[in-house]
Design a protein around this motif. Sequence first.
Motif, mmCIF file in Angstrom:
data_model
loop_
_atom_site.group_PDB
_atom_site.id
_atom_site.type_symbol
_atom_site.label_atom_id
_atom_site.label_comp_id
_atom_site.label_asym_id
_atom_site.label_seq_id
_atom_site.Cartn_x
_atom_site.Cartn_y
_atom_site.Cartn_z
ATOM 1 N N PHE A 247 -18.791 68.372 -25.079
ATOM 2 C CA PHE A 247 -17.934 67.569 -26.164
ATOM 3 C C PHE A 247 -16.519 68.152 -25.860
ATOM 4 O O PHE A 247 -15.444 67.301 -25.757
ATOM 5 C CB PHE A 247 -18.072 68.185 -27.569
ATOM 6 C CG PHE A 247 -17.329 67.454 -28.512
ATOM 7 C CD1 PHE A 247 -17.392 66.095 -28.901
ATOM 8 C CD2 PHE A 247 -16.134 68.322 -29.228
ATOM 9 C CE1 PHE A 247 -16.582 65.460 -29.559
ATOM 10 C CE2 PHE A 247 -15.473 67.625 -30.040
ATOM 11 C CZ PHE A 247 -15.492 66.222 -30.098
ATOM 12 N N SER B 223 -9.342 61.735 -32.193
ATOM 13 C CA SER B 223 -10.331 62.483 -31.513
ATOM 14 C C SER B 223 -10.403 63.870 -31.964
ATOM 15 O O SER B 223 -11.532 64.286 -32.504
ATOM 16 C CB SER B 223 -10.149 62.558 -29.972
ATOM 17 O OG SER B 223 -9.078 63.329 -29.813
ATOM 18 N N GLN C 176 -13.368 66.012 -24.589
ATOM 19 C CA GLN C 176 -13.810 65.375 -23.465
ATOM 20 C C GLN C 176 -13.924 63.780 -23.636
ATOM 21 O O GLN C 176 -14.577 63.541 -24.447
ATOM 22 C CB GLN C 176 -15.163 65.884 -22.924
ATOM 23 C CG GLN C 176 -15.530 65.623 -21.738
ATOM 24 C CD GLN C 176 -14.636 65.594 -20.378
ATOM 25 O OE1 GLN C 176 -14.378 66.905 -20.191
ATOM 26 N NE2 GLN C 176 -14.269 64.593 -19.651
ATOM 27 N N SER C 177 -13.126 63.042 -23.057
ATOM 28 C CA SER C 177 -13.341 61.765 -23.188
ATOM 29 C C SER C 177 -14.596 61.023 -22.675
ATOM 30 O O SER C 177 -15.072 61.548 -21.598
ATOM 31 C CB SER C 177 -12.147 61.084 -22.440
ATOM 32 O OG SER C 177 -12.414 61.324 -21.104
ATOM 33 N N LYS C 178 -15.265 60.115 -23.449
ATOM 34 C CA LYS C 178 -16.292 59.542 -22.890
ATOM 35 C C LYS C 178 -16.508 58.113 -23.681
ATOM 36 O O LYS C 178 -16.202 58.162 -24.789
ATOM 37 C CB LYS C 178 -17.575 60.409 -23.227
ATOM 38 C CG LYS C 178 -18.933 59.807 -22.735
ATOM 39 C CD LYS C 178 -20.062 60.928 -23.384
ATOM 40 C CE LYS C 178 -21.321 60.390 -23.059
ATOM 41 N NZ LYS C 178 -22.617 61.374 -23.271
ATOM 42 N N GLN D 160 -14.993 61.402 -29.076
ATOM 43 C CA GLN D 160 -14.740 61.219 -27.629
ATOM 44 C C GLN D 160 -14.302 59.670 -27.186
ATOM 45 O O GLN D 160 -13.678 59.621 -26.202
ATOM 46 C CB GLN D 160 -16.335 61.409 -26.901
ATOM 47 C CG GLN D 160 -16.614 62.816 -26.864
ATOM 48 C CD GLN D 160 -17.995 63.112 -26.182
ATOM 49 O OE1 GLN D 160 -19.013 62.583 -26.506
ATOM 50 N NE2 GLN D 160 -17.819 63.993 -25.117
#
Length: 692
Positions: free
Chosen positions: A405, A376, A493-495, A332
């Motif tokens: 995720f 990623s 999903q970016s985090k 992520q």
Amino acid sequence: MSDHGSEEALPPPEDHSGRAGSMRKGCDPMLMTLRSRLQHRRARINQQINKELRMRAGAENLFRATTNHKVRETVALELSFVNSNLQLLKEELEELNSNMEVYQTESESVNVPMIPLGLKETKEVDLSAALKDFICEHYGEDGLQYENEIRELADLRQMMEFFIFGGGEHAVGTFQAMRTPSRSEAGVELLMEYYNQLYFLDQRFFPVGKTLGVYFHWYDSLTGVPSCQRALAFEKGSVLFNMGALYTQIGARQDRCTSEGIDSAIEAFQRAAGAFSYLKENFSNAPSLDMSAASLAMLVRLMLAQVQECVFERVLLLLRDDQFTTHLQVAQEAAQVSDMYWLVLQTMGQPLVKDYVPFSWATMAQVKTEHFRALSHYYAAVALCEHAQSTQWDDGAGERALHHFHTSTPKGPPLGHVLQDPEERRKLGKAHLRRAIMRHEEAMRVHSLCKILRKMDILQEVLSLMHKRSLHCYSHIDHEDDFFETVEAPDVQSKTEQKPEIKTPDFSRVQVTDIFRRLGPLPIFSARNRRSAPRVVILQRSDGGLGLTLRGDSPVLVAGVVPGGCAAEAGLREGDYIVSVNGVDCKWAKHADVVHTLKTYSESGVELCVITLLSPEVHGQVERRAAVHPPGGNKENALHQASPTSTKGYGPTSLLTWNRKKGGSGGAGEATKRFSGTLGLGFRTLQDKAVC
């Protein structure tokens, strides 16, 4: 390519000026490093571009003015030749701006290179004649008496001595410190000290709505196109831009294989973003493209993306091999970096920036977008195929993490079933690896389109290494009897655990001394105040005393004049400021010292030199501040009167309109000491007033 002559290997320069906080420690010798030679080449190209632009302007004027057909043909041919030269120079300068390897770390570690900025070039400015004339006209003093201060200001901007000791001899080299400051905090402090000194220069010599008639010349950092303005704000903005550019070079040179190096790089890029953001918010009508709002917005986004890349590298550095959730976190984080570089790429594609940004920068942003998106998917596959079996002991934490995720739910069985079934995990992991390989190949394809990036061996090595790693992992989980159709893995999903922060420059951390302090306290002796020419008043003792009331410090104010007294007859007026007594300068003198001098003057009388503020508004403000502040309670006194030779803690807080919260009243409003007892022949104490 490495910076073999790095300034970090040089002995620290000495400060031979005797001034606290001297910026000589931040001077970097020219031609001592590859970075300096690169900057020297930029300066040469900038000068050639300036010459060609002048030739083109002259040819265009001649082409429009003449009606002779043969002359127009000759001029058209000359214009074609000049434009060709300009295009070649532009390409050469773009290649220099794209030379990122010179600024990278000397460590043997393999990291994706960062994008640093070169410094803006400037031409020498001769302020000597203009400052001397202004001192004579506005302050009524001989400008020749301030030659040392003017020379110190010139040295501060342009030249300084750098001492190199070696072999028992000592060689002195003179270099342009503003052109190539050292790539360290000392270099930043060098620029910040000059920037802070411009506050005093602005207040002393630049009246509102007027200029000194001196032009400040700076070159665009990317195109080399020269710009010149008479506004001091242009000088301030250019120095501030170089602060941000220097921070990008500091961040690029950090060894990002250690936590300390990563933290230093994060700090440097955040401060670079703060400098560019501060410049965008406080500078308007930029004469050069690099300081336009669109370009600065792009630079801020670029710096924040590089901060996020460093955060990813720190998370990767602390990664444990047996943790399922931490591998998901790394995936992520990589997606977050990819998203931020995609925003940078969109900003670089805007109409006002597209033709300005070097092609290698835009290509690098696109390469990193694809590269980190591939990472990623790779770490997602590693988590599913190698570490998901540990989730049976984590009380459902792995399943909860996997539910948040992806950007969309993967096709197939529920995620809870996927985690429990090794074959389903392998299928989803294989889908992520396929997307990782496709993204790696796209990054390599985009990289191959740019001639400048193809020369960067370290970038090509990183891309190739990551691609081979994904292929190797895919070959391990790919079975010959796989007849099912591989599902399409959704995006990650970016985090992030740490969002980038824009750190505004803290100018107060570099304390400076007002070079022209001898002119007097700034609130009274500034270009903002209209004042009379100095006049001489001779007072002689009489039976009734001198007939005047004094108040305040630095300078002492004539608060009242007794009608018919000797002070009134001599021409002294209420509101006059005493600047000298018997030829001794007392613009910074304390109230008690002036009273003592008047008390002990000889029978022949005392000679006072006084001035008067002509602006009723300014005069009224000073008077009100003098009445409001109790003895010892004036903050301005603490700033300006801390030492007779030093003005500490006075830092600018705005670029165009300087904040004067720290610079309200420093003249008549200075705290006044109380006196007790009879001073004799008209001298007596009246609380904070001394009546003569």
